[in-house]
Write a protein that holds these residues in place. Structure first.
Motif, PDB file in Angstrom:
ATOM      1  N   GLY A   9       0.718  -1.173   0.029  1.00  0.00           N
ATOM      2  CA  GLY A   9      -0.049  -0.082  -0.106  1.00  0.00           C
ATOM      3  C   GLY A   9       0.668   1.388  -0.054  1.00  0.00           C
ATOM      4  O   GLY A   9       2.037   1.209   0.406  1.00  0.00           O
ATOM      5  N   THR A  40      -3.753   4.870   0.710  1.00  0.00           N
ATOM      6  CA  THR A  40      -4.228   5.265   2.137  1.00  0.00           C
ATOM      7  C   THR A  40      -3.825   6.660   2.055  1.00  0.00           C
ATOM      8  O   THR A  40      -3.113   7.383   1.518  1.00  0.00           O
ATOM      9  N   GLN A  42      -3.193   9.043   5.314  1.00  0.00           N
ATOM     10  CA  GLN A  42      -2.685   8.687   6.455  1.00  0.00           C
ATOM     11  C   GLN A  42      -1.656   9.471   7.034  1.00  0.00           C
ATOM     12  O   GLN A  42      -0.764  10.113   6.184  1.00  0.00           O
ATOM     13  N   MET A  78       0.364  -4.647   2.435  1.00  0.00           N
ATOM     14  CA  MET A  78      -1.029  -4.643   2.185  1.00  0.00           C
ATOM     15  C   MET A  78      -1.510  -4.636   1.069  1.00  0.00           C
ATOM     16  O   MET A  78      -1.436  -3.786   0.070  1.00  0.00           O
ATOM     17  N   VAL A 105      -0.654  -8.090   6.328  1.00  0.00           N
ATOM     18  CA  VAL A 105      -0.886  -6.796   7.025  1.00  0.00           C
ATOM     19  C   VAL A 105      -2.426  -7.037   7.024  1.00  0.00           C
ATOM     20  O   VAL A 105      -3.161  -7.215   6.089  1.00  0.00           O
ATOM     21  N   SER A 109      -1.522  -0.144  13.499  1.00  0.00           N
ATOM     22  CA  SER A 109      -1.353  -0.051  14.968  1.00  0.00           C
ATOM     23  C   SER A 109      -2.366   0.850  15.451  1.00  0.00           C
ATOM     24  O   SER A 109      -2.972   0.471  16.659  1.00  0.00           O
ATOM     25  N   GLY A 204       5.169   1.679  10.959  1.00  0.00           N
ATOM     26  CA  GLY A 204       5.709   1.111   9.928  1.00  0.00           C
ATOM     27  C   GLY A 204       6.858  -0.014  10.195  1.00  0.00           C
ATOM     28  O   GLY A 204       7.466  -0.503   9.354  1.00  0.00           O
ATOM     29  N   CYS A 207       6.643  -3.128   8.159  1.00  0.00           N
ATOM     30  CA  CYS A 207       7.031  -2.928   6.627  1.00  0.00           C
ATOM     31  C   CYS A 207       8.690  -2.987   6.558  1.00  0.00           C
ATOM     32  O   CYS A 207       9.245  -3.406   5.654  1.00  0.00           O
TER      33      CYS A 207
HETATM   34  N1  PLP Z   1       0.018   1.700   5.848  1.00  0.00           N
HETATM   35  C1  PLP Z   1       0.377   0.839   5.338  1.00  0.00           C
HETATM   36  C2  PLP Z   1       0.409   1.109   3.633  1.00  0.00           C
HETATM   37  C3  PLP Z   1       0.947  -0.377   5.403  1.00  0.00           C
HETATM   38  O1  PLP Z   1       1.477  -1.169   4.462  1.00  0.00           O
HETATM   39  C4  PLP Z   1       1.004  -0.669   6.686  1.00  0.00           C
HETATM   40  C5  PLP Z   1       1.837  -1.956   7.173  1.00  0.00           C
HETATM   41  O2  PLP Z   1       1.490  -2.673   8.081  1.00  0.00           O
HETATM   42  C6  PLP Z   1       0.433   0.282   7.613  1.00  0.00           C
HETATM   43  C7  PLP Z   1      -0.095   1.331   7.288  1.00  0.00           C
HETATM   44  C8  PLP Z   1       0.741   0.055   9.120  1.00  0.00           C
HETATM   45  O3  PLP Z   1       1.577   0.857   9.899  1.00  0.00           O
HETATM   46  P1  PLP Z   1       1.609   0.833  11.418  1.00  0.00           P
HETATM   47  O4  PLP Z   1       0.674  -0.346  12.047  1.00  0.00           O
HETATM   48  O5  PLP Z   1       2.995   0.392  11.774  1.00  0.00           O
HETATM   49  O6  PLP Z   1       1.319   2.060  11.851  1.00  0.00           O
END
Ligand code: PLP
Length: 253
Positions: A9, A40, A42, A78, A105, A109, A204, A207
């Motif tokens: 993603g 996404t 975010q 993702m 994924v 978090s 991340g 990832c």
């Molecule tokens: N966004 C993307 C595109 C991701 O691939 C991931 C991977 O798990 C996350 C967010 C989640 O990130 P985190 O759970 O480390 O905040």
């Protein structure tokens, strides 16, 4: 130069997803290829919106890239939709890809679902059997194995169940456990990757770890060595993170 492809993603904040994967590839001295499976919106505080890329367009991205470059390793992150899971499974088979690292994924978090209903089960059935390594966290391991994980012995049982689906190596990452950041590795025998738990929440992590593993496999390290080296890389990376002032810490390397 060795080539590694990420199929994952997009994270516009640069802390996770494709953007972060490519930075990790660069740090390991491998050439990064990428196909975007989902978008996404975010930042380090949370995920506002997600959108799957049309599976036919995901297929197109991969086919066009593979016409010129076959990766030495592939990291899958993702995927969001079941259609995308099907495209990836077919692509792995058709191109006989090897050195596949799956970060399965499911949820961020911050609590946002990053996989639609049915995605974990389908990944388990049609992608996991082709993987060299899968890197679930405890929540993902619980969903994929179908069991609650509370004790250390549950963790070991889940690792054995997941190995039964066909990957060479299972690494259940322990960053979310209270007290320690030990990852459990199972490839027929158990070993452990130790990490010091530093204060704060990190964005991340999964990832970065899976991209480091894929890079190391592409460079020719075997799976146990890649796991140890990727963990040392993580331990160093946690120390080089920063905060935007709000949200989780971001890796800056
Ligand atoms: N966004 C993307 C595109 C991701 O691939 C991931 C991977 O798990 C996350 C967010 C989640 O990130 P985190 O759970 O480390 O905040």
């Amino acid at each position: 130069m060795k080539k590694v492809m990420t199929i994952a993603g997009s994270d516009p904040s640069g802390g996770a997803g494709i953007q972060q994967d490519l930075k990790v590839f660069y740090l390991f001295g491998v050439y990064g290829l990428s196909a975007v499976a989902a978008l996404t919106a975010q930042n380090s505080s949370g995920v506002a919106e997600v959108m799957a890329v049309e599976s036919s367009f995901l297929r197109k991205q991969i086919n066009v890239v593979l016409r010129e470059s076959v990766p030495d390793a592939t990291k899958i992150g993702m995927l969001l939709s079941t259609d995308n899971v099907r495209v990836i499974a077919a692509m792995i088979k058709k191109n006989r890809l090897r050195n596949i690292v799956l970060d399965p994924v499911i949820r961020s978090s911050s609590g946002r679902m990053l996989a639609e209903t049915g995605v974990p089960q389908l990944m388990r059935e049609i992608i996991v059997p082709y993987c060299t390594v899968i890197t679930p966290n405890i929540y993902e391991a619980s969903v994929l194995s179908g069991m609650d994980i509370i004790t250390d012995s549950d963790l070991a049982k889940a690792a054995i169940i997941l190995k039964g689906f066909g990957p060479e190596q299972v690494i259940i990452t322990g960053g979310h456990r209270a007290g320690s950041a030990v990852d459990i590795v199972y490839d027929g025998t158990f070993s452990y990757l130790k990490g010091q738990k530093l204060p704060g929440e990190y964005h991340g992590t999964g990832c970065v770890f899976s991209s480091a593993l894929a890079s190391l496999l592409a460079l020719g390290f075997d799976a146990p060595t890649a796991a140890r080296r990727a963990k040392s890389f993580m331990n160093r990376s946690f120390r080089k993170s920063f905060s935007t002032g709000t949200g989780m810490r971001l890796f800056s390397f």
